[in-house]
Design a protein around this motif. Structure first.
Motif, PDB file in Angstrom:
ATOM      1  N   LEU A  49       0.811  -1.207   0.000  1.00 26.41           N
ATOM      2  CA  LEU A  49       0.000   0.000   0.000  1.00 26.41           C
ATOM      3  C   LEU A  49       0.850   1.264   0.000  1.00 26.41           C
ATOM      4  O   LEU A  49       1.863   1.353   0.699  1.00 26.41           O
ATOM      5  CB  LEU A  49      -0.926  -0.003   1.215  1.00 26.41           C
ATOM      6  CG  LEU A  49      -2.031  -1.068   1.155  1.00 26.41           C
ATOM      7  CD1 LEU A  49      -2.575  -1.339   2.534  1.00 26.41           C
ATOM      8  CD2 LEU A  49      -3.145  -0.634   0.214  1.00 26.41           C
ATOM      9  N   CYS A  58      -4.010   5.115   2.294  1.00 26.18           N
ATOM     10  CA  CYS A  58      -5.409   4.739   2.495  1.00 26.18           C
ATOM     11  C   CYS A  58      -6.158   5.963   2.993  1.00 26.18           C
ATOM     12  O   CYS A  58      -5.708   6.646   3.917  1.00 26.18           O
ATOM     13  CB  CYS A  58      -5.524   3.599   3.507  1.00 26.18           C
ATOM     14  SG  CYS A  58      -7.223   3.042   3.803  1.00 26.18           S
ATOM     15  N   GLY A 106      -9.550   0.316   7.546  1.00 26.63           N
ATOM     16  CA  GLY A 106      -9.018   0.905   6.321  1.00 26.63           C
ATOM     17  C   GLY A 106      -9.591   0.236   5.088  1.00 26.63           C
ATOM     18  O   GLY A 106      -9.323  -0.947   4.836  1.00 26.63           O
ATOM     19  N   HIS A 107     -10.378   0.970   4.298  1.00 28.79           N
ATOM     20  CA  HIS A 107     -10.995   0.377   3.106  1.00 28.79           C
ATOM     21  C   HIS A 107     -10.879   1.292   1.883  1.00 28.79           C
ATOM     22  O   HIS A 107     -11.632   1.139   0.929  1.00 28.79           O
ATOM     23  CB  HIS A 107     -12.468   0.043   3.378  1.00 28.79           C
ATOM     24  CG  HIS A 107     -13.313   1.232   3.785  1.00 28.79           C
ATOM     25  ND1 HIS A 107     -13.487   1.601   5.098  1.00 28.79           N
ATOM     26  CD2 HIS A 107     -14.025   2.127   3.059  1.00 28.79           C
ATOM     27  CE1 HIS A 107     -14.265   2.654   5.163  1.00 28.79           C
ATOM     28  NE2 HIS A 107     -14.605   3.003   3.924  1.00 28.79           N
ATOM     29  N   GLU A 108      -9.940   2.232   1.928  1.00 32.29           N
ATOM     30  CA  GLU A 108      -9.773   3.153   0.795  1.00 32.29           C
ATOM     31  C   GLU A 108      -8.331   3.124   0.299  1.00 32.29           C
ATOM     32  O   GLU A 108      -7.722   4.149   0.009  1.00 32.29           O
ATOM     33  CB  GLU A 108     -10.161   4.574   1.229  1.00 32.29           C
ATOM     34  CG  GLU A 108     -11.607   4.711   1.695  1.00 32.29           C
ATOM     35  CD  GLU A 108     -11.989   6.140   2.043  1.00 32.29           C
ATOM     36  OE1 GLU A 108     -11.115   7.038   1.901  1.00 32.29           O
ATOM     37  OE2 GLU A 108     -13.129   6.370   2.456  1.00 32.29           O
ATOM     38  N   GLY A 109      -7.783   1.926   0.186  1.00 32.82           N
ATOM     39  CA  GLY A 109      -6.368   1.793  -0.113  1.00 32.82           C
ATOM     40  C   GLY A 109      -6.028   1.798  -1.594  1.00 32.82           C
ATOM     41  O   GLY A 109      -6.845   1.477  -2.456  1.00 32.82           O
ATOM     42  N   TRP A 110      -4.792   2.169  -1.868  1.00 38.22           N
ATOM     43  CA  TRP A 110      -4.223   2.051  -3.213  1.00 38.22           C
ATOM     44  C   TRP A 110      -2.739   1.750  -3.070  1.00 38.22           C
ATOM     45  O   TRP A 110      -2.126   2.045  -2.041  1.00 38.22           O
ATOM     46  CB  TRP A 110      -4.449   3.330  -4.023  1.00 38.22           C
ATOM     47  CG  TRP A 110      -3.581   4.474  -3.608  1.00 38.22           C
ATOM     48  CD1 TRP A 110      -2.372   4.837  -4.119  1.00 38.22           C
ATOM     49  CD2 TRP A 110      -3.837   5.409  -2.542  1.00 38.22           C
ATOM     50  NE1 TRP A 110      -1.858   5.934  -3.452  1.00 38.22           N
ATOM     51  CE2 TRP A 110      -2.741   6.300  -2.483  1.00 38.22           C
ATOM     52  CE3 TRP A 110      -4.885   5.571  -1.631  1.00 38.22           C
ATOM     53  CZ2 TRP A 110      -2.669   7.336  -1.562  1.00 38.22           C
ATOM     54  CZ3 TRP A 110      -4.805   6.609  -0.718  1.00 38.22           C
ATOM     55  CH2 TRP A 110      -3.709   7.467  -0.680  1.00 38.22           C
ATOM     56  N   SER A 120      -6.673  -1.968   5.304  1.00 44.34           N
ATOM     57  CA  SER A 120      -5.660  -1.185   4.601  1.00 44.34           C
ATOM     58  C   SER A 120      -5.003  -0.105   5.454  1.00 44.34           C
ATOM     59  O   SER A 120      -4.267   0.717   4.925  1.00 44.34           O
ATOM     60  CB  SER A 120      -6.265  -0.555   3.339  1.00 44.34           C
ATOM     61  OG  SER A 120      -6.582  -1.551   2.382  1.00 44.34           O
ATOM     62  N   PHE A 121      -5.249  -0.087   6.765  1.00 39.53           N
ATOM     63  CA  PHE A 121      -4.426   0.739   7.641  1.00 39.53           C
ATOM     64  C   PHE A 121      -3.216  -0.088   8.070  1.00 39.53           C
ATOM     65  O   PHE A 121      -3.010  -0.408   9.244  1.00 39.53           O
ATOM     66  CB  PHE A 121      -5.226   1.241   8.844  1.00 39.53           C
ATOM     67  CG  PHE A 121      -6.230   2.315   8.507  1.00 39.53           C
ATOM     68  CD1 PHE A 121      -5.929   3.315   7.578  1.00 39.53           C
ATOM     69  CD2 PHE A 121      -7.468   2.337   9.115  1.00 39.53           C
ATOM     70  CE1 PHE A 121      -6.848   4.307   7.266  1.00 39.53           C
ATOM     71  CE2 PHE A 121      -8.393   3.328   8.820  1.00 39.53           C
ATOM     72  CZ  PHE A 121      -8.092   4.305   7.892  1.00 39.53           C
ATOM     73  N   ASP A 133      -2.097  -5.191   2.185  1.00 41.49           N
ATOM     74  CA  ASP A 133      -3.436  -5.762   2.311  1.00 41.49           C
ATOM     75  C   ASP A 133      -3.628  -6.753   1.177  1.00 41.49           C
ATOM     76  O   ASP A 133      -2.921  -6.718   0.158  1.00 41.49           O
ATOM     77  CB  ASP A 133      -4.501  -4.664   2.251  1.00 41.49           C
ATOM     78  CG  ASP A 133      -5.851  -5.104   2.806  1.00 41.49           C
ATOM     79  OD1 ASP A 133      -5.959  -6.259   3.267  1.00 41.49           O
ATOM     80  OD2 ASP A 133      -6.794  -4.283   2.781  1.00 41.49           O
ATOM     81  N   PRO A 191      -7.703   7.190  -3.444  1.00 40.88           N
ATOM     82  CA  PRO A 191      -8.615   6.424  -2.582  1.00 40.88           C
ATOM     83  C   PRO A 191      -9.850   6.038  -3.379  1.00 40.88           C
ATOM     84  O   PRO A 191     -10.832   6.780  -3.471  1.00 40.88           O
ATOM     85  CB  PRO A 191      -8.928   7.421  -1.459  1.00 40.88           C
ATOM     86  CG  PRO A 191      -8.771   8.769  -2.088  1.00 40.88           C
ATOM     87  CD  PRO A 191      -7.682   8.623  -3.116  1.00 40.88           C
ATOM     88  N   GLU A 216     -12.293   3.710  -3.224  1.00 34.40           N
ATOM     89  CA  GLU A 216     -13.618   3.342  -2.708  1.00 34.40           C
ATOM     90  C   GLU A 216     -14.552   4.538  -2.611  1.00 34.40           C
ATOM     91  O   GLU A 216     -15.687   4.477  -3.101  1.00 34.40           O
ATOM     92  CB  GLU A 216     -13.474   2.625  -1.368  1.00 34.40           C
ATOM     93  CG  GLU A 216     -14.761   1.971  -0.871  1.00 34.40           C
ATOM     94  CD  GLU A 216     -15.679   2.922  -0.100  1.00 34.40           C
ATOM     95  OE1 GLU A 216     -16.872   2.609   0.033  1.00 34.40           O
ATOM     96  OE2 GLU A 216     -15.193   3.998   0.341  1.00 34.40           O
TER      97      GLU A 216
END
Length: 319
Positions: A32, A35, A61-65, A91-92, A96, A116, A118
């Protein structure tokens, strides 16, 4: 091993060393880069009656790249080195794992840019569900990250957007993204009267509630016109709501809960968001206002709750 944030208790986050997750068949592991912090993270962080502690490493964490570093058995079309946005949920952390069909490649034009995916995809799915058309009047209540993106999408579609938000800087942001009118969110009945005046008492064909609290939901019901659509984009997760069913019924409005749970639809929104940002049709850069290290996740969550001056969205940067 990797760093991962663990929620130990209400507003208690510990950064510890955790075992690297291994991708299974049909999965990829992502190294990652960052996030996003979602407003929906705040209440679980603060603690809810049904919360269980400690949480899993990286949880919330659900906005990862980031960049794929390992692909699992049977994965086709993805390889190590591909830069992607993902729909995954821990994703923190430094790494992930995501299902291969829940990641989207990021084109070279987005190299070096945070993405991000999501929440961007969520905005596109809400916009689609809203069925916004040219020359409609659309009220958007709550101009944060989501409300700002929706303002841009609705105004680009030819709608007249009335942006309603608490902070002056949020209303300025709405103007930047195309709002035709802005109203401070400080007096329930004054807002209703202003919208009546702006619409010749017809009110709004579409009202998008993007706050997730009781009062904005009440206000949204008042602002939607006969036969219009009330679109619930705010994330309501702090208990039951009361609604004015008499008013909703009398107006004959459609009420749309616009949070998608179908993975294919979620991915459709994410792909649309990637295309829009890569093509330059949407520039979310002004929305990424605050950046934090993983060790500062608690501060990022507090800022997301308290919204200091000029705050829109926090990113936790991992590289």
């Amino acid at each position: 091993m990797m760093r991962a944030a663990i929620l130990e208790g209400p507003e208690q986050i510990r950064i510890e060393t955790a075992t690297l997750p291994a991708p299974g068949p049909g999965e990829v592991r992502i190294r990652l880069e960052g996030c996003g912090v979602c407003a929906s993270n705040v209440e679980p962080w603060q603690g809810q009656p049904w919360s269980q502690f400690p949480g899993d490493p990286g949880e919330l964490g659900h906005e990862g790249w980031g960049e794929i570093d390992v692909v699992g058995e049977g994965v086709e079309g993805l390889m190590p080195g591909d830069r992607v946005a993902s729909l995954s949920f821990r994703s923190f952390a430094d790494y992930d794992v995501a299902k291969a069909d829940m990641v989207v490649k990021l084109p070279d034009s987005l190299s070096g840019q945070p993405f991000p995916g999501e929440p961007l995809g969520c905005a596109f799915n809400i916009f689609r569900r809203s069925d916004i058309r040219e020359r409609q009047t659309v009220a958007i209540i709550g101009i944060g990250f989501l409300g700002a993106v929706l303002t841009k999408l609705a105004s680009d579609a030819g709608a007249r957007v009335i942006a309603i938000s608490r902070r002056r800087e949020s209303l300025d942001l709405a103007r930047h993204y195309g709002a035709a009118e802005t109203i401070p969110m400080n007096d329930h009945y004054a807002i209703i009267d202003t919208v009546k005046a702006l619409t010749g008492e017809a009110m709004c064909a579409r009202v998008i509630e993007a706050v997730g609290k009781q009062w904005p939901l009440d206000l949204a019901g008042e602002l939607v016109g006969f036969g219009g659509k009330l679109v619930v984009a705010g994330y309501h997760q702090d208990g039951p709501r009361q609604v004015n069913m008499q008013g909703w019924n009398w107006k004959g409005i459609d009420v749309i809960n616009a949070h998608e749970r179908d993975p294919e639809v979620q991915m459709q929104g994410l792909r649309e968001a990637v295309d829009a940002v890569a093509s330059g049709r949407l520039d979310p850069t002004p929305l990424y206002t605050h950046r934090y290290a993983l060790e500062e996740l608690g501060e990022a969550l507090a800022a997301t709750r308290d919204k200091p001056e000029h705050f829109v969205k926090a990113l936790v940067m991992l590289r």
